[in-house]
Motif scaffolding. Structure first.
Motif, PDB file in Angstrom:
ATOM      1  N   LEU A   1       0.863  -1.180   0.000  1.00  8.40           N
ATOM      2  CA  LEU A   1       0.000   0.000   0.000  1.00  8.40           C
ATOM      3  C   LEU A   1       0.896   1.225   0.000  1.00  8.40           C
ATOM      4  CD1 LEU A   1      -2.799   1.421   0.302  1.00  8.40           C
ATOM      5  CD2 LEU A   1      -2.320   1.487   2.766  1.00  8.40           C
ATOM      6  N   SER A   2       0.785   2.053  -1.038  1.00  4.71           N
ATOM      7  CA  SER A   2       1.430   3.370  -1.044  1.00  4.71           C
ATOM      8  C   SER A   2       0.337   4.371  -0.716  1.00  4.71           C
ATOM      9  CB  SER A   2       2.037   3.679  -2.409  1.00  4.71           C
ATOM     10  OG  SER A   2       3.075   2.771  -2.685  1.00  4.71           O
ATOM     11  N   GLY A   3       0.350   4.844   0.518  1.00  7.86           N
ATOM     12  CA  GLY A   3      -0.762   5.646   0.996  1.00  7.86           C
ATOM     13  C   GLY A   3      -0.830   7.025   0.366  1.00  7.86           C
ATOM     14  N   ALA A   4      -1.997   7.624   0.448  1.00  7.12           N
ATOM     15  CA  ALA A   4      -2.192   8.997  -0.030  1.00  7.12           C
ATOM     16  C   ALA A   4      -1.440   9.962   0.877  1.00  7.12           C
ATOM     17  CB  ALA A   4      -3.682   9.329  -0.028  1.00  7.12           C
ATOM     18  N   PRO A   5      -1.085  11.171   0.379  1.00  8.39           N
ATOM     19  CA  PRO A   5      -0.467  12.176   1.241  1.00  8.39           C
ATOM     20  C   PRO A   5      -1.512  12.729   2.219  1.00  8.39           C
ATOM     21  CG  PRO A   5      -0.246  12.722  -1.123  1.00  8.39           C
ATOM     22  CD  PRO A   5      -1.261  11.639  -1.004  1.00  8.39           C
ATOM     23  N   LEU A   6      -1.332  12.461   3.505  1.00  7.37           N
ATOM     24  CA  LEU A   6      -2.343  12.796   4.515  1.00  7.37           C
ATOM     25  C   LEU A   6      -1.795  13.803   5.525  1.00  7.37           C
ATOM     26  CD1 LEU A   6      -3.609   9.137   5.047  1.00  7.37           C
ATOM     27  CD2 LEU A   6      -4.711  10.940   3.705  1.00  7.37           C
ATOM     28  N   GLU A   7      -2.720  14.503   6.199  1.00 12.33           N
ATOM     29  CA  GLU A   7      -2.300  15.578   7.113  1.00 12.33           C
ATOM     30  C   GLU A   7      -1.860  15.080   8.477  1.00 12.33           C
ATOM     31  OE1 GLU A   7      -4.357  19.383   7.513  1.00 12.33           O
ATOM     32  OE2 GLU A   7      -5.550  18.813   5.759  1.00 12.33           O
ATOM     33  N   THR A   8      -2.521  14.036   8.988  1.00  8.98           N
ATOM     34  CA  THR A   8      -2.228  13.589  10.350  1.00  8.98           C
ATOM     35  C   THR A   8      -1.981  12.090  10.403  1.00  8.98           C
ATOM     36  OG1 THR A   8      -4.478  12.991  11.043  1.00  8.98           O
ATOM     37  CG2 THR A   8      -3.881  15.337  11.166  1.00  8.98           C
TER      38      THR A   8
END
Length: 456
Positions: A102-109
């Protein structure tokens, strides 16, 4: 390792080295736009015989990927075969032997990161269980030989598979038998990039020690706590390691571009095909003299692709990637980005982390890097051990996360995600050492129970 597919970058022809520097520098972002991108890999196994699933067949990896499309994932194909998925800025892709990433989305927290990871693992389980498949997070495949691992039908991997044995003895093991968790973090300026790069390189061995979880090879203890980390020492010296030059005075984007220009190429991607350029020079390509494509010059997309074929402990793209940790269970997937966000996204923490490592000599850094695969937290260092460094780094990280003050619905800040690491530091015992105890005791000298007791 993240070596999935071609980069999503414009096809602008490169006319000068300055363009490459500008490309890297274009990643600089305002602090309010800094994000967290988490990637993790895991081993699939068939629950009846524990073997790695092949790509084909009703219990194969392609069938699993197709099954995941019910959750809104869009298929990505190569030659008519589903080899990846994408959804909302995230992707699911395959490592060479079918390790699922899983290459995760760019997230804030980090709260969002952990939710994303939990959702992904739940979706995978829902599709995998009826297929008789399970997934395991560890740094190295504990049971099967290299020749018992399947290969995924991706052009990029065919080229790497042929090239790896020419430059190291363990590259094919890296491709087929390792899994990692890593985090991608933003920078606010060139100076900020340099400071973060130096801190994260110097402390990467501490992350390796904290996350050590690869003590078995082919069913037996291998003498290491992070065998995955050791494998990188004999994979390909041209594209791995600690990058001593990052600590040189005057280091910046230009120097990293020069490093990347000297990393031998793997391929050029054109019209859906991977063209073998293994061992050839990107500098020659810029002059129109690449043997694989004579008379052609590279585009920025080629440069972005090429930048993914260097595998140092910390990698610079338009952001920094921390690459030193073994994969592990769900809570350690969340702990890895927490550790680095706490250290690097808070100014006081970054200053404190730099104070911790600024006087490490290059020799000391190499001693840490070379020693932690075997000894992990017990490695002697400056009259103490790596555990002392880990304890200090963890304290700095926790304080940084508290100051960030990103709270969840229950009012808890992101330092809650460091709990698994706090436990490891308090006990002084790594996940690898716990598994070795089980192997010698309750498991009766067999690694098979690991697939049952530690599956997601």
């Amino acid at each position: 390792m993240h070596v999935s597919g071609p980069s999503q970058v414009e096809e602008v022809e490169i006319g000068s080295r300055a363009q490459l520097v500008d490309y890297l520098a274009s990643g600089v972002r305002e602090r309010t736009d800094w994000r967290i991108g988490t990637e993790h890999e895991k081993f699939g196994f068939r629950t009846d015989d524990l073997r790695a699933p092949t790509f084909d067949g009703e219990r194969g990896i392609e069938a699993l990927l197709k099954g995941l499309t019910r959750f809104g994932w869009a298929p990505v194909e190569e030659h008519g075969r589903v080899i990846a998925l994408s959804r909302d800025g995230a992707s699911v892709s395959l490592e060479p032997a079918g390790q699922l990433e899983l290459s995760g989305a760019p997230l804030e927290t980090l709260h969002e990161t952990c939710r994303e990871t939990g959702t992904h693992l739940r979706e995978v389980r829902e599709v995998a269980e009826p297929m008789g498949l399970g997934f395991l997070g560890m740094g190295f495949q504990p049971k099967w030989r290299r020749d018992e691992m399947p290969w995924m039908p991706k052009g990029r991997y065919r080229i790497m598979r042929e090239y790896m044995p020419k430059v190291g003895s363990l590259g094919l093991d890296m491709m087929t038998r390792t899994c990692t968790v890593q985090v991608n973090l933003d920078v606010g300026s060139e100076a900020d990039m340099v400071k973060k790069f130096r801190v994260s390189l110097a402390l990467q061995p501490i992350a390796t020690a904290l996350f050590a979880d690869s003590p078995f090879t082919e069913g037996r203890p291998n003498g290491f706590l992070s065998y995955r980390s050791h494998i990188w020492t004999d994979t390909d010296a041209d594209r791995t390691g600690l990058l001593d030059f990052v600590f040189d005075e005057g280091f910046g984007y230009e120097r990293y571009v020069d490093y990347l220009l000297d990393v031998p190429m793997y391929f050029v991607y054109r019209d859906g095909e991977y063209i073998d350029a293994s061992g050839q020079s990107f500098r020659d390509y810029m002059e129109g003299k690449l043997p694989a494509r004579p008379g052609f010059r590279p585009t920025l997309k080629d440069w972005a692709d090429h930048s993914t074929t260097a595998f140092p402990e910390v990698r610079l793209k338009k952001y920094l990637e921390m690459r030193g940790a073994d994969s592990g269970p769900w809570n350690r997937i969340c702990a890895l980005p927490a550790f680095w966000v706490g250290l690097l996204y808070d100014d006081a923490a970054l200053d404190a982390a730099w104070d911790l490592v600024r006087d490490f000599s290059i020799e000391e850094q190499h001693a840490l890097r070379d020693g932690v695969p075997r000894r992990a937290l017990k490695l002697p260092f400056r009259g103490g051990t790596a555990l002392d460094l880990a304890r200090e780094a963890l304290k700095i990280s926790a304080a940084g996360l508290k100051r960030r003050a990103r709270l969840n619905a229950h009012g808890a800040d992101e330092s809650i995600f460091l709990e698994p690491l706090v436990e490891i530091v308090e006990s002084g015992v790594t996940a690898a050492e716990r598994k070795l105890e089980l192997f010698e005791g309750a498991w009766g000298g067999s690694v098979d129970p690991v697939f049952r007791e530690f599956a997601y």
